[in-house]
Every structure is written in structure tokens, then in C-alpha cells.
Design a protein around this motif. Structure first.
Motif, PDB file in Angstrom:
ATOM      1  N   LEU A  32       0.854  -1.188   0.000  1.00  0.00           N
ATOM      2  CA  LEU A  32       0.000   0.000   0.000  1.00  0.00           C
ATOM      3  C   LEU A  32       0.890   1.238   0.000  1.00  0.00           C
ATOM      4  CD1 LEU A  32      -2.604  -1.245   2.607  1.00  0.00           C
ATOM      5  CD2 LEU A  32      -2.820  -1.244   0.126  1.00  0.00           C
ATOM      6  N   SER A  33       0.400   2.308  -0.558  1.00  0.00           N
ATOM      7  CA  SER A  33       1.241   3.483  -0.783  1.00  0.00           C
ATOM      8  C   SER A  33       1.587   4.254   0.482  1.00  0.00           C
ATOM      9  CB  SER A  33       0.562   4.420  -1.780  1.00  0.00           C
ATOM     10  OG  SER A  33      -0.683   4.847  -1.284  1.00  0.00           O
ATOM     11  N   THR A  34       0.766   4.195   1.502  1.00  0.00           N
ATOM     12  CA  THR A  34       1.025   4.969   2.716  1.00  0.00           C
ATOM     13  C   THR A  34       2.164   4.344   3.517  1.00  0.00           C
ATOM     14  OG1 THR A  34      -1.293   5.534   2.783  1.00  0.00           O
ATOM     15  CG2 THR A  34      -0.034   5.948   4.764  1.00  0.00           C
ATOM     16  N   SER A  35       3.101   5.165   3.947  1.00  0.00           N
ATOM     17  CA  SER A  35       4.223   4.682   4.753  1.00  0.00           C
ATOM     18  C   SER A  35       4.159   5.284   6.148  1.00  0.00           C
ATOM     19  CB  SER A  35       5.546   5.050   4.091  1.00  0.00           C
ATOM     20  OG  SER A  35       5.727   6.438   4.100  1.00  0.00           O
ATOM     21  N   PHE A  36       4.961   4.721   7.037  1.00  0.00           N
ATOM     22  CA  PHE A  36       5.063   5.251   8.391  1.00  0.00           C
ATOM     23  C   PHE A  36       6.457   4.965   8.912  1.00  0.00           C
ATOM     24  CE2 PHE A  36       3.285   1.025   8.517  1.00  0.00           C
ATOM     25  CZ  PHE A  36       3.957   0.382   9.525  1.00  0.00           C
ATOM     26  N   GLY A  37       6.836   5.647   9.987  1.00  0.00           N
ATOM     27  CA  GLY A  37       8.172   5.498  10.547  1.00  0.00           C
ATOM     28  C   GLY A  37       8.242   4.409  11.599  1.00  0.00           C
ATOM     29  N   GLY A  38       9.346   3.720  11.665  1.00  0.00           N
ATOM     30  CA  GLY A  38       9.557   2.682  12.665  1.00  0.00           C
ATOM     31  C   GLY A  38      10.074   3.246  13.971  1.00  0.00           C
ATOM     32  N   ALA A  39      10.078   2.404  14.977  1.00  0.00           N
ATOM     33  CA  ALA A  39      10.531   2.806  16.315  1.00  0.00           C
ATOM     34  C   ALA A  39      12.052   2.843  16.382  1.00  0.00           C
ATOM     35  CB  ALA A  39      10.003   1.836  17.357  1.00  0.00           C
ATOM     36  N   THR A  40      12.551   3.749  17.186  1.00  0.00           N
ATOM     37  CA  THR A  40      13.985   3.797  17.470  1.00  0.00           C
ATOM     38  C   THR A  40      14.270   2.894  18.670  1.00  0.00           C
ATOM     39  OG1 THR A  40      13.722   5.647  18.982  1.00  0.00           O
ATOM     40  CG2 THR A  40      14.165   6.196  16.668  1.00  0.00           C
ATOM     41  N   ILE A  41      15.528   2.605  18.918  1.00  0.00           N
ATOM     42  CA  ILE A  41      15.901   1.809  20.095  1.00  0.00           C
ATOM     43  C   ILE A  41      15.456   2.519  21.367  1.00  0.00           C
ATOM     44  CG2 ILE A  41      17.850   0.942  21.454  1.00  0.00           C
ATOM     45  CD1 ILE A  41      19.238   0.338  18.763  1.00  0.00           C
ATOM     46  N   ALA A  42      15.638   3.835  21.421  1.00  0.00           N
ATOM     47  CA  ALA A  42      15.223   4.600  22.605  1.00  0.00           C
ATOM     48  C   ALA A  42      13.710   4.500  22.810  1.00  0.00           C
ATOM     49  CB  ALA A  42      15.639   6.059  22.468  1.00  0.00           C
ATOM     50  N   GLY A  43      12.937   4.531  21.727  1.00  0.00           N
ATOM     51  CA  GLY A  43      11.491   4.411  21.835  1.00  0.00           C
ATOM     52  C   GLY A  43      11.060   3.051  22.331  1.00  0.00           C
ATOM     53  N   VAL A  44      11.730   2.000  21.853  1.00  0.00           N
ATOM     54  CA  VAL A  44      11.424   0.645  22.307  1.00  0.00           C
ATOM     55  C   VAL A  44      11.773   0.500  23.791  1.00  0.00           C
ATOM     56  CG1 VAL A  44      12.028  -1.803  22.062  1.00  0.00           C
ATOM     57  CG2 VAL A  44      11.680  -0.395  20.028  1.00  0.00           C
ATOM     58  N   GLU A  45      12.913   1.041  24.191  1.00  0.00           N
ATOM     59  CA  GLU A  45      13.304   0.982  25.597  1.00  0.00           C
ATOM     60  C   GLU A  45      12.307   1.718  26.482  1.00  0.00           C
ATOM     61  OE1 GLU A  45      17.325   2.445  25.451  1.00  0.00           O
ATOM     62  OE2 GLU A  45      18.122   0.446  25.013  1.00  0.00           O
ATOM     63  N   GLN A  46      11.832   2.865  26.024  1.00  0.00           N
ATOM     64  CA  GLN A  46      10.848   3.632  26.781  1.00  0.00           C
ATOM     65  C   GLN A  46       9.523   2.875  26.876  1.00  0.00           C
ATOM     66  OE1 GLN A  46       9.949   7.467  25.127  1.00  0.00           O
ATOM     67  NE2 GLN A  46       8.623   8.039  26.810  1.00  0.00           N
ATOM     68  N   ALA A  47       9.122   2.240  25.777  1.00  0.00           N
ATOM     69  CA  ALA A  47       7.850   1.517  25.759  1.00  0.00           C
ATOM     70  C   ALA A  47       7.883   0.255  26.625  1.00  0.00           C
ATOM     71  CB  ALA A  47       7.485   1.151  24.327  1.00  0.00           C
ATOM     72  N   THR A  48       9.033  -0.386  26.712  1.00  0.00           N
ATOM     73  CA  THR A  48       9.132  -1.645  27.450  1.00  0.00           C
ATOM     74  C   THR A  48       9.606  -1.478  28.888  1.00  0.00           C
ATOM     75  OG1 THR A  48      11.365  -2.036  26.575  1.00  0.00           O
ATOM     76  CG2 THR A  48       9.511  -2.991  25.355  1.00  0.00           C
ATOM     77  N   ALA A  49      10.049  -0.302  29.274  1.00  0.00           N
ATOM     78  CA  ALA A  49      10.555  -0.073  30.623  1.00  0.00           C
ATOM     79  C   ALA A  49       9.543  -0.438  31.719  1.00  0.00           C
ATOM     80  CB  ALA A  49      11.016   1.367  30.787  1.00  0.00           C
ATOM     81  N   PRO A  50       8.250  -0.093  31.572  1.00  0.00           N
ATOM     82  CA  PRO A  50       7.293  -0.440  32.631  1.00  0.00           C
ATOM     83  C   PRO A  50       7.096  -1.946  32.794  1.00  0.00           C
ATOM     84  CG  PRO A  50       6.428   1.316  31.256  1.00  0.00           C
ATOM     85  CD  PRO A  50       7.657   0.784  30.582  1.00  0.00           C
ATOM     86  N   ALA A  51       7.386  -2.712  31.761  1.00  0.00           N
ATOM     87  CA  ALA A  51       7.191  -4.160  31.846  1.00  0.00           C
ATOM     88  C   ALA A  51       8.286  -4.759  32.673  1.00  0.00           C
ATOM     89  CB  ALA A  51       7.193  -4.773  30.449  1.00  0.00           C
TER      90      ALA A  51
END
Length: 51
Positions: A32-51
Motif C-alpha cells: 500500500l502506498s502509505t508509509s510510516f516510521g519505525g521505532a527507534t531503540i530509545a522508543g522501544v526501551e521507553q515503551a518496554t521499561a514499565p514491563a
């Protein structure tokens, strides 16, 4: 349903900045033509820190 391509990190919705990713139609395999940006390492670390 609207697909925005946002990353959900904590209670925040953010746009990804780590390279450009494309969606694919699951029924046909056609990209599909619409694109989006992937997560950075810092973003993944921030998202998984509470777990």
C-alpha cells in the motif's frame, strides 16, 4: 478503520523516525502506498521499561 501508523509509547502517540515502513494488503500481498516510521531503540526501551 483509519491506520495512522503511530507508535503508542506509554500514554503518548508518536510518529516513528527510524526508517520508512510500508503496509501490505494481507489479502492480496500488494504493498500500500502509505508509509510510516519505525521505532527507534530509545522508543522501544521507553515503551518496554514499565514491563
Amino acid at each position: 478503520m483509519t491506520i495512522k501508523g503511530s507508535l503508542l509509547i506509554g500514554a503518548s502517540e508518536k510518529g516513528g523516525t527510524n526508517r520508512e515502513l510500508f503496509r501490505t494488503d494481507a489479502a492480496t500481498g500488494v504493498p500500500l502506498s502509505t508509509s510510516f516510521g519505525g521505532a527507534t531503540i530509545a522508543g522501544v526501551e521507553q515503551a518496554t521499561a514499565p514491563a
